[in-house]
Design an enzyme around this catalytic site. Structure first.
Site, short mmCIF file in Angstrom:
data_model
loop_
_atom_site.label_atom_id
_atom_site.label_comp_id
_atom_site.label_asym_id
_atom_site.label_seq_id
_atom_site.Cartn_x
_atom_site.Cartn_y
_atom_site.Cartn_z
N ASP A 271 15.41 61.39 32.75
CA ASP A 271 14.57 60.45 33.50
C ASP A 271 15.08 59.02 33.26
OD1 ASP A 271 12.37 59.71 35.04
OD2 ASP A 271 11.02 59.58 33.31
N HIS B 241 4.64 52.55 37.48
CA HIS B 241 4.59 53.25 36.19
C HIS B 241 3.40 52.80 35.33
CE1 HIS B 241 8.94 53.96 37.10
NE2 HIS B 241 8.59 55.15 36.64
N ILE C 142 5.14 62.65 36.70
CA ILE C 142 3.84 62.42 36.05
C ILE C 142 4.04 62.40 34.54
CG2 ILE C 142 1.54 63.40 35.64
CD1 ILE C 142 1.82 64.65 38.54
P1 13P Z 1 3.54 57.60 35.49
O1 13P Z 1 3.58 56.48 34.50
O2 13P Z 1 2.72 57.24 36.69
O3 13P Z 1 3.07 58.88 34.89
O4 13P Z 1 5.04 57.84 36.02
C1 13P Z 1 5.97 58.54 35.25
C2 13P Z 1 7.35 58.41 35.77
O5 13P Z 1 7.62 57.94 36.85
C3 13P Z 1 8.43 58.92 34.90
O6 13P Z 1 9.68 58.63 35.42
O1 G3H Z 2 9.14 56.19 33.62
C1 G3H Z 2 8.84 56.15 32.43
C2 G3H Z 2 8.38 57.40 31.78
O2 G3H Z 2 6.97 57.45 31.78
C3 G3H Z 2 8.96 57.53 30.40
O3 G3H Z 2 8.39 56.62 29.52
O4 G3H Z 2 10.36 55.58 28.38
O5 G3H Z 2 8.08 55.50 27.37
O6 G3H Z 2 9.37 57.65 27.44
P1 G3H Z 2 9.10 56.31 28.08
ZN ZN Z 3 9.82 56.81 36.53
#
Ligand code: 13P
Ligand code: G3H
Ligand code: ZN
Length: 330
Positions: free
Chosen positions: A93, A189, A276
């Site tokens: 991600d 986010h 999510i």
């Molecule tokens: P949320 O913060 O809305 O859960 O989004 C998560 C996300 O986009 C992770 O890449």
């Molecule tokens: O898009 C962000 C995701 O919710 C991941 O969050 O970088 O705090 O693990 P993080």
């Molecule tokens: Zn994201």
């Protein structure tokens, strides 16, 4: 080098094609630890849903990439043990460099995101193309991004969003060769997606966020027909969870998410992947705070992580069945 295929994982190509044709979206849930992984797998096996297990670079730093890789491998075996061999994608991600994406591919990820959305257009194209060229040699699928979401995107944070420009998507997809495209149409986010002044209030004083820009999504669909679209920042921030957290000592204010009916509508369109994370964080925190408050003498972590895992599982089943429509599609 470990191939994801040896680990029993799949890339996103086939599940996105089926999601597009079937008018549903695949859940992409973030995980950082064992309990989150177990909850995701228990829920998706019960719902018979394909799933994308997402690891951010923050998660990688927190949990160690080798451990997370083995957890993902364990997830595949765990699903089989629970009786349903659901398709599982292991996805990076918000990858921010070529080196990070390459390292994940070598560690057994079946899909990566290269997020060049904050870069000037030509640099985003060049970086994304470089990742795609490497990933495709290993049959790993790649998600790119155009447009910027407000809120925190891992280490990249932006106070203001700018929507994806539909006139750029065709050129971007053609030049980079990406397999899916994350777009910005008003999601964001975190748990505080909108400032109160951006929202209206209903008769009970509940904050109502501005609606997603489905007009931009439709324009994008016209320009790249059949192409899988990704929505980040798609937590709905259930108010019962926020209330529980605050009842037991939390201090979460003005938290507002994306209404579920808008996500339902998106899932029926070209949107094939919905991210999510925050809702899972809220579910875990609410459950843990409740145990800590009601049983102050408890100090066995299983006694609060267990209920947290159960609450996460219920949340994820709900997402598959009632929001994304991915149940019975495995
Ligand atoms: P949320 O913060 O809305 O859960 O989004 C998560 C996300 O986009 C992770 O890449
Ligand atoms: O898009 C962000 C995701 O919710 C991941 O969050 O970088 O705090 O693990 P993080
Ligand atoms: Zn994201």
């Amino acid at each position: 080098m470990v191939s994801y295929k040896e680990l029993g994982l799949v890339n996103s190509r086939e599940i996105f094609t089926k999601a597009f044709e079937g008018g549903y979206a695949i859940p992409a849930f973030n995980f950082n630890n064992m309990e989150q992984m177990q909850a995701i797998i228990q829920a998706c096996v019960e719902a018979k849903s394909p799933v994308i297990l997402q690891i951010s670079s923050g998660a990688r730093k927190y949990a160690n990439q080798t451990i997370l890789r083995y957890l993902a491998q364990g997830a595949v075996e765990y699903a089989k043990e629970l009786g349903c061999n659901i398709p599982i994608v292991l996805h990076l991600d918000h990858g921010d460099t070529f080196e990070l994406c390459k390292s994940c591919i070598e560690y057994g990820f079946s899909s990566v995101m290269i997020d060049g959305s904050h870069l000037p257009y030509d640099e985003n194209v060049a970086l994304t193309k470089r990742v795609v060229e490497y990933a495709h040699q290993h049959d790993v699928t790649v998600e790119g991004e155009l447009g910027v979401l407000a809120g925190v995107e891992d280490d990249v944070s932006s106070e203001h969003s700018h929507y994806t420009r539909p006139e750029e998507v065709e050129d971007f997809v053609k030049k980079t060769g990406v397999d899916s495209l994350a777009i910005s149409i008003g999601t964001s986010h975190g748990a505080n997606k909108f400032k109160p002044e951006q929202c209206t209030r209903d008769a009970n004083g509940v904050l109502l966020p501005p609606p997603l820009r489905f007009d931009i999504l439709e324009e994008i669909e016209k320009r790249i027909p059949g192409f899988p679209i990704v929505l980040h920042g798609s937590s709905s921030v259930p108010q019962n969870l926020v209330t529980t957290i605050n009842k037991y000592g939390g201090a979460i204010k003005d938290a507002v998410g994306i209404p579920e009916e808008q996500l339902r509508k998106a899932a029926k369109s070209a949107v094939c992947k919905v991210n999510i994370d925050s809702d899972g964080r809220l579910a875990m925190t609410a459950a843990i705070r409740e145990v800590m408050n009601n049983k102050p003498a408890e100090f066995d972590p299983r006694k609060y992580l267990g209920p947290a895992r159960e609450s996460l599982k219920e949340l994820y089943i709900h997402k598959c069945k009632n929001v994304l429509g991915s149940d019975n599609k495995a």
